[in-house]
Design a protein around this motif. Structure first.
Motif, PDB file in Angstrom:
ATOM      1  N   CYS A 115      -2.762  15.600  -2.176  1.00 54.09           N
ATOM      2  CA  CYS A 115      -3.832  15.536  -1.183  1.00 54.09           C
ATOM      3  C   CYS A 115      -4.399  16.937  -0.990  1.00 54.09           C
ATOM      4  N   LEU A 170       0.843  -1.191   0.000  1.00 53.19           N
ATOM      5  CA  LEU A 170       0.000   0.000   0.000  1.00 53.19           C
ATOM      6  C   LEU A 170       0.879   1.242   0.000  1.00 53.19           C
ATOM      7  N   ARG A 209      -5.112   8.530   3.036  1.00 52.10           N
ATOM      8  CA  ARG A 209      -6.576   8.320   3.035  1.00 52.10           C
ATOM      9  C   ARG A 209      -7.062   7.900   4.408  1.00 52.10           C
ATOM     10  N   ARG A 210      -6.270   7.118   5.094  1.00 52.35           N
ATOM     11  CA  ARG A 210      -6.651   6.699   6.452  1.00 52.35           C
ATOM     12  C   ARG A 210      -6.719   7.911   7.380  1.00 52.35           C
ATOM     13  N   SER A 263      -2.633   5.553   0.374  1.00 53.62           N
ATOM     14  CA  SER A 263      -3.435   4.750   1.311  1.00 53.62           C
ATOM     15  C   SER A 263      -3.273   5.234   2.742  1.00 53.62           C
ATOM     16  N   ASP A 295      -9.855   9.825   6.385  1.00 54.80           N
ATOM     17  CA  ASP A 295     -11.062   9.141   6.863  1.00 54.80           C
ATOM     18  C   ASP A 295     -11.290   9.384   8.351  1.00 54.80           C
TER      19      ASP A 295
END
Length: 178
Positions: free
Chosen positions: A153, A115, A122-123, A119, A126
């Protein structure tokens, strides 16, 4: 001592010399192979072997990042430093102090380590928690990650709630603020 004893002593001496020459040649070959094999070792492989160890990373634009290596993945690593976690871009790491002497080759890594940086970011997005993005030029952006693209980002920053786009190529590290 008879001539046979002298002959056997000569053969023993010659055999000892041949063994010594072979051992010396073998030691040189082993050292040469070790050097040749070591050129295959990556920084990521050394850091992978350092998971669970305390290290200090030298990251230009950020400074020293000290903590325990929690995870190493494709292009980034996670360092737990007290109340804060750091997602550090592997390409931004200049020095490592405290790394393991061992290495783990990438073929032995878990599929989860494939990953990428997106990734990990994104965590963070989130979770909706505030973070501080450290850029390689030394600048910083404080806010909340909103979305993560392929190579950048989006950070909602400041009281004006302005959106700042940060290219992965400029990013050195993301630091949790929680």
């Amino acid at each position: 001592m008879g001539w046979e004893d002298e002959l056997f002593a000569l053969f023993d001496d010659l055999e000892d010399r041949a063994s010594a020459l072979y051992a010396a040649e073998r030691d040189l070959e082993v050292a040469d192979r070790s050097r040749a094999e070591y050129q295959q070792v990556t920084l990521a492989g050394r850091l992978m072997a350092s998971v669970g160890r305390s290290v200090t990373l030298g990251v230009p634009g950020v400074g020293a990042v000290s903590g325990v290596v929690e995870r190493v993945a494709d292009g980034w690593l996670l360092v737990a430093a007290g109340d804060h976690d750091w997602v550090v871009v592997l390409g931004a790491v200049a020095t490592v102090d405290g790394a393991s002497d061992r290495s783990v080759p990438e073929v032995a890594w878990s599929p989860l380590t494939r990953l990428g940086l997106a990734s990990a970011l994104r965590r963070i997005a989130d979770a909706g928690e505030p973070c501080l993005l450290h850029l390689r030029d030394g600048s910083r952006h404080d806010g909340v990650l909103r979305r993560v693209g392929a190579d950048f980002c989006e950070l909602v920053a400041g009281e004006g709630r302005r959106t700042v786009l940060v290219a992965f190529s400029a990013l050195a590290a993301a630091q949790s603020r929680a």
